[in-house]
Motif scaffolding. Structure first.
Motif, PDB file in Angstrom:
ATOM      1  N   HIS A  57      76.144  -4.078  76.577  1.00 41.40           N
ATOM      2  CA  HIS A  57      76.598  -4.895  77.709  1.00 41.40           C
ATOM      3  C   HIS A  57      77.097  -6.263  77.244  1.00 41.40           C
ATOM      4  O   HIS A  57      78.116  -6.748  77.728  1.00 41.40           O
ATOM      5  CB  HIS A  57      75.468  -5.057  78.732  1.00 41.40           C
ATOM      6  N   GLU A  58      76.396  -6.874  76.298  1.00 40.24           N
ATOM      7  CA  GLU A  58      76.765  -8.213  75.815  1.00 40.24           C
ATOM      8  C   GLU A  58      77.925  -8.193  74.819  1.00 40.24           C
ATOM      9  O   GLU A  58      78.751  -9.100  74.824  1.00 40.24           O
ATOM     10  CB  GLU A  58      75.576  -8.879  75.114  1.00 40.24           C
ATOM     11  N   ASP A  59      77.960  -7.181  73.965  1.00 35.08           N
ATOM     12  CA  ASP A  59      78.843  -7.242  72.801  1.00 35.08           C
ATOM     13  C   ASP A  59      80.018  -6.269  72.817  1.00 35.08           C
ATOM     14  O   ASP A  59      80.740  -6.169  71.823  1.00 35.08           O
ATOM     15  CB  ASP A  59      78.023  -6.997  71.531  1.00 35.08           C
ATOM     16  N   THR A  60      80.177  -5.518  73.904  1.00 34.07           N
ATOM     17  CA  THR A  60      81.298  -4.578  73.991  1.00 34.07           C
ATOM     18  C   THR A  60      81.903  -4.676  75.387  1.00 34.07           C
ATOM     19  O   THR A  60      81.451  -5.456  76.216  1.00 34.07           O
ATOM     20  CB  THR A  60      80.853  -3.114  73.736  1.00 34.07           C
ATOM     21  N   ASP A  61      82.905  -3.860  75.640  1.00 35.53           N
ATOM     22  CA  ASP A  61      83.485  -3.843  76.987  1.00 35.53           C
ATOM     23  C   ASP A  61      82.783  -2.832  77.895  1.00 35.53           C
ATOM     24  O   ASP A  61      83.257  -2.546  78.994  1.00 35.53           O
ATOM     25  CB  ASP A  61      85.002  -3.605  76.934  1.00 35.53           C
ATOM     26  N   TRP A  62      81.640  -2.317  77.459  1.00 36.50           N
ATOM     27  CA  TRP A  62      80.829  -1.421  78.279  1.00 36.50           C
ATOM     28  C   TRP A  62      79.835  -2.256  79.083  1.00 36.50           C
ATOM     29  O   TRP A  62      78.761  -2.591  78.612  1.00 36.50           O
ATOM     30  CB  TRP A  62      80.092  -0.402  77.410  1.00 36.50           C
ATOM     31  N   ARG A  63      80.205  -2.612  80.293  1.00 37.93           N
ATOM     32  CA  ARG A  63      79.331  -3.361  81.194  1.00 37.93           C
ATOM     33  C   ARG A  63      78.442  -2.386  81.968  1.00 37.93           C
ATOM     34  O   ARG A  63      78.676  -1.177  81.965  1.00 37.93           O
ATOM     35  CB  ARG A  63      80.147  -4.217  82.169  1.00 37.93           C
ATOM     36  N   ILE A  64      77.453  -2.902  82.637  1.00 38.43           N
ATOM     37  CA  ILE A  64      76.483  -2.088  83.367  1.00 38.43           C
ATOM     38  C   ILE A  64      77.181  -1.123  84.328  1.00 38.43           C
ATOM     39  O   ILE A  64      76.865   0.067  84.358  1.00 38.43           O
ATOM     40  CB  ILE A  64      75.468  -2.987  84.121  1.00 38.43           C
ATOM     41  N   ASP A  65      78.128  -1.620  85.116  1.00 40.73           N
ATOM     42  CA  ASP A  65      78.814  -0.753  86.085  1.00 40.73           C
ATOM     43  C   ASP A  65      79.557   0.387  85.401  1.00 40.73           C
ATOM     44  O   ASP A  65      79.573   1.513  85.908  1.00 40.73           O
ATOM     45  CB  ASP A  65      79.777  -1.564  86.952  1.00 40.73           C
ATOM     46  N   ARG A  66      80.178   0.098  84.291  1.00 37.31           N
ATOM     47  CA  ARG A  66      80.905   1.147  83.559  1.00 37.31           C
ATOM     48  C   ARG A  66      79.932   2.188  83.008  1.00 37.31           C
ATOM     49  O   ARG A  66      80.207   3.394  83.059  1.00 37.31           O
ATOM     50  CB  ARG A  66      81.733   0.519  82.443  1.00 37.31           C
ATOM     51  N   MET A  67      78.801   1.736  82.473  1.00 36.61           N
ATOM     52  CA  MET A  67      77.783   2.672  81.989  1.00 36.61           C
ATOM     53  C   MET A  67      77.263   3.538  83.137  1.00 36.61           C
ATOM     54  O   MET A  67      77.062   4.745  82.976  1.00 36.61           O
ATOM     55  CB  MET A  67      76.622   1.921  81.331  1.00 36.61           C
ATOM     56  N   ARG A  68      77.061   2.931  84.304  1.00 33.55           N
ATOM     57  CA  ARG A  68      76.595   3.666  85.488  1.00 33.55           C
ATOM     58  C   ARG A  68      77.604   4.754  85.858  1.00 33.55           C
ATOM     59  O   ARG A  68      77.232   5.906  86.104  1.00 33.55           O
ATOM     60  CB  ARG A  68      76.377   2.704  86.657  1.00 33.55           C
ATOM     61  N   ARG A  69      78.883   4.388  85.892  1.00 35.99           N
ATOM     62  CA  ARG A  69      79.922   5.361  86.228  1.00 35.99           C
ATOM     63  C   ARG A  69      79.986   6.496  85.197  1.00 35.99           C
ATOM     64  O   ARG A  69      80.332   7.627  85.545  1.00 35.99           O
ATOM     65  CB  ARG A  69      81.285   4.680  86.344  1.00 35.99           C
ATOM     66  N   ALA A  70      79.651   6.189  83.948  1.00 38.68           N
ATOM     67  CA  ALA A  70      79.654   7.212  82.895  1.00 38.68           C
ATOM     68  C   ALA A  70      78.445   8.143  82.994  1.00 38.68           C
ATOM     69  O   ALA A  70      78.428   9.196  82.356  1.00 38.68           O
ATOM     70  CB  ALA A  70      79.697   6.549  81.524  1.00 38.68           C
ATOM     71  N   GLY A  71      77.429   7.724  83.780  1.00 36.66           N
ATOM     72  CA  GLY A  71      76.284   8.601  83.978  1.00 36.66           C
ATOM     73  C   GLY A  71      74.972   8.126  83.385  1.00 36.66           C
ATOM     74  O   GLY A  71      73.988   8.854  83.391  1.00 36.66           O
TER      75      GLY A  71
END
Length: 151
Positions: A57-71
């Motif tokens: 979440h801090e160091d990449t473009d994978w934010r919490i919402d994006r991780m949630r959408r990915a499952g």
């Protein structure tokens, strides 16, 4: 795909091209923390997945919402959120939030241990030791399912 496999895929994607100060690929760090959780007997969920994603979440473009959408599951997302210092959060607030969560604190212990082993920063050693002592005092370092938080 399991949550752990999904976490590994996200971490590899997010940390692609990133390197640590020693020149090693950055992904070695979250993988190392995940392996420490496994070696210390913590169950796969939420610990291994939380460990592999702890810096995403801090160091990449994978934010919490994006991780949630990915499952990625809510329990893991809550841990990643706790382990990610927000811009409006003081160091003290950040540390209190980690110590208040059994799951996050156990991952943070291995995160700090891996940093000390793989890329020691002399000016941070005392800071890490103080944090470790605080977590040890509250939770201990061994896996105890009776201490797990529920979200």
């Amino acid at each position: 795909m399991t949550q752990k496999e999904l976490g590994i895929a996200i971490a590899f994607d997010g940390h692609e091209g990133q390197v640590r100060r020693d020149g090693q690929p950055y992904i070695i760090h979250p993988l190392g923390v995940m392996l420490m959780m496994e070696q210390d007997g913590f169950p796969e969920e939420p610990y291994h997945t939380g460990a592999i994603l702890h810096d995403s979440h801090e160091d990449t473009d994978w934010r919490i919402d994006r991780m949630r959408r990915a499952g990625v599951g809510e329990r893991v997302l809550r841990i990643v959120e706790i382990l990610s210092k927000s811009d409006n959060q003081t160091d003290e607030e950040y540390e209190r939030a980690i110590v208040a969560s059994y799951e996050a604190s156990q991952i943070k212990v291995r995160d700090m241990q891996h940093n000390l082993i793989s890329n020691p920063k002399p000016h941070k050693v005392l800071q890490y030791l103080a944090r470790l002592a605080k977590i040890e005092e509250v939770w201990g370092f061994d896996y105890n399912p009776n201490l797990e938080n529920t979200f």
